[in-house]
Design a protein around this motif. Structure first.
Motif, PDB file in Angstrom:
ATOM      1  N   SER A 101      13.694  26.687   9.900  1.00 44.51           N
ATOM      2  CA  SER A 101      12.984  25.409   9.960  1.00 44.51           C
ATOM      3  C   SER A 101      13.908  24.311  10.474  1.00 44.51           C
ATOM      4  N   LYS A 102      15.221  24.446  10.194  1.00 38.00           N
ATOM      5  CA  LYS A 102      16.185  23.499  10.780  1.00 38.00           C
ATOM      6  C   LYS A 102      16.154  23.562  12.301  1.00 38.00           C
ATOM      7  N   ARG A 103      15.898  24.775  12.819  1.00 37.68           N
ATOM      8  CA  ARG A 103      15.849  24.959  14.269  1.00 37.68           C
ATOM      9  C   ARG A 103      14.440  24.719  14.816  1.00 37.68           C
ATOM     10  N   GLY A 104      13.514  24.426  13.930  1.00 39.19           N
ATOM     11  CA  GLY A 104      12.135  24.150  14.352  1.00 39.19           C
ATOM     12  C   GLY A 104      11.355  25.380  14.794  1.00 39.19           C
ATOM     13  N   VAL A 105      11.745  26.569  14.284  1.00 35.05           N
ATOM     14  CA  VAL A 105      11.025  27.798  14.657  1.00 35.05           C
ATOM     15  C   VAL A 105      10.645  28.585  13.400  1.00 35.05           C
ATOM     16  N   LYS A 106       9.844  29.659  13.582  1.00 34.87           N
ATOM     17  CA  LYS A 106       9.534  30.513  12.435  1.00 34.87           C
ATOM     18  C   LYS A 106       9.374  31.975  12.844  1.00 34.87           C
ATOM     19  N   VAL A 107       9.332  32.855  11.847  1.00 33.72           N
ATOM     20  CA  VAL A 107       9.173  34.288  12.091  1.00 33.72           C
ATOM     21  C   VAL A 107       7.752  34.548  12.587  1.00 33.72           C
ATOM     22  N   ASP A 108       7.616  35.330  13.680  1.00 32.25           N
ATOM     23  CA  ASP A 108       6.284  35.640  14.207  1.00 32.25           C
ATOM     24  C   ASP A 108       5.663  36.838  13.501  1.00 32.25           C
ATOM     25  N   LYS A 109       6.485  37.871  13.279  1.00 29.32           N
ATOM     26  CA  LYS A 109       5.921  39.120  12.763  1.00 29.32           C
ATOM     27  C   LYS A 109       6.961  39.895  11.962  1.00 29.32           C
ATOM     28  N   VAL A 110       6.503  40.552  10.913  1.00 32.13           N
ATOM     29  CA  VAL A 110       7.350  41.439  10.120  1.00 32.13           C
ATOM     30  C   VAL A 110       6.789  42.850  10.277  1.00 32.13           C
ATOM     31  N   LEU A 111       7.582  43.752  10.859  1.00 31.16           N
ATOM     32  CA  LEU A 111       7.139  45.138  11.021  1.00 31.16           C
ATOM     33  C   LEU A 111       7.619  45.928   9.812  1.00 31.16           C
ATOM     34  N   VAL A 192       2.589  40.341   8.172  1.00 29.81           N
ATOM     35  CA  VAL A 192       3.116  41.710   8.093  1.00 29.81           C
ATOM     36  C   VAL A 192       2.221  42.698   8.857  1.00 29.81           C
ATOM     37  N   ALA A 193       2.849  43.560   9.671  1.00 28.70           N
ATOM     38  CA  ALA A 193       2.144  44.689  10.284  1.00 28.70           C
ATOM     39  C   ALA A 193       2.692  45.957   9.646  1.00 28.70           C
TER      40      ALA A 193
END
Ligand code: AP5
Ligand code: ZN
Length: 213
Positions: A101-111, A192-193
């Motif tokens: 969040s400091k970098r202004g991004v987030k995780v897209d997907k958890v395999l 989650v996938a």
């Protein structure tokens, strides 16, 4: 994309990583590989981690969070990354959220490499790895072209110290107790996938691609 690969020891995370990396042009950060490199180089970090790893227990959250925080600063990781073997505790997952969040991004997907424990001993005890690249082979399921030798570099393959049936028991225990809650953490976020990781490597690759398309 920003991806996390999670699953028990031997579920195929390291095997699928290079394919995912090539396809989506990401950086691949495997905390296990990084720690093994530190152990081999006898760095202060490696000296701290060695015994814990050989027992099949998790090293401290602060240690691995530090490694990931540094690694994410690499320019090649700015546009996307695969985290293989991290986060492995809910505390690590929360720290990762903070870092991102400091970098202004987030995780897209958890395999999530879902697989029955019973299959894993054969996979783990038959594994041979090429330490510098992290490439893994299996005497029965993925044999190298020449026995004991890496296909790409011709360098010798080795077995991991923690790849014994006895240490696998501790690693599985750590997975169920400390890492399964991480899957719940991301399931609540709806990212989650679940992959059927007991299938053949090629079938799992197809499932990975489907989950990411
Ligand atoms: P780490 O290196 O992450 O090990 P792990 O999680 O136990 O996972 P593995 O590398 O054993 O499994 P994999 O899923 O990559 O399997 P692979 O694809 O190679 O961690 C090691 C240690 O470091 C930990 O115990 C801990 O001490 C420490 N650590 C690391 N990260 C940490 C963190 N975040 N926090 C705290 N401590 C941390 O496949 C296995 C074998 O099966 C291979 O031989 C392969 O050829 C074969 N195979 C793969 N897929 C298939 C298939 N579909 N069918 C048949 N065979 C297959
Ligand atoms: Zn691995």
């Amino acid at each position: 994309k920003r991806l996390i690969l999670v699953g028990p020891p031997g579920s195929g995370k390291g095997t699928q990583s290079p394919i995912v990396k090539d396809e989506y042009c990401l950086c691949h950060l495997a905390t296990g590989d990084m720690l093994r490199a530190a152990v081999a180089a006898k760095t202060p970090l490696g000296i701290k981690a060695k015994e814990t790893m050989e027992k099949g227990e998790l090293v401290s959250d602060d240690l691995v969070v530090g490694i990931i925080d540094d690694a994410l600063k690499k320019p090649s990781c700015e546009k996307g990354f695969i985290l293989d073997g991290f986060p492995r505790t809910v505390a690590q997952a929360e720290k990762l959220d903070e870092m991102l969040s400091k970098r202004g991004v987030k995780v897209d997907k958890v395999l999530n490499f879902a697989i029955d424990d019973a299959i894993l001993e054969e996979r783990i005890t038959g594994r041979w790895i090429h330490p510098s690249s992290g490439r893994s082979y299996h005497t029965k399921f993925a044999p190298p072209k020449a026995p004991g030798v890496d296909d790409v570099t011709g360098e010798p393959l080795i077995q991991r110290k923690d790849d014994t049936a006895a240490v696998l028991k501790s690693r599985l225990e750590a997975f169920h107790k400390q890492t399964e809650p991480v899957i719940d953490y991301y399931t609540k976020k709806g990212i989650v996938a679940n992959l059927p990781a007991e299938k053949s490597p090629q079938e799992v690759t197809a499932e990975v691609k489907k989950a990411l398309s």
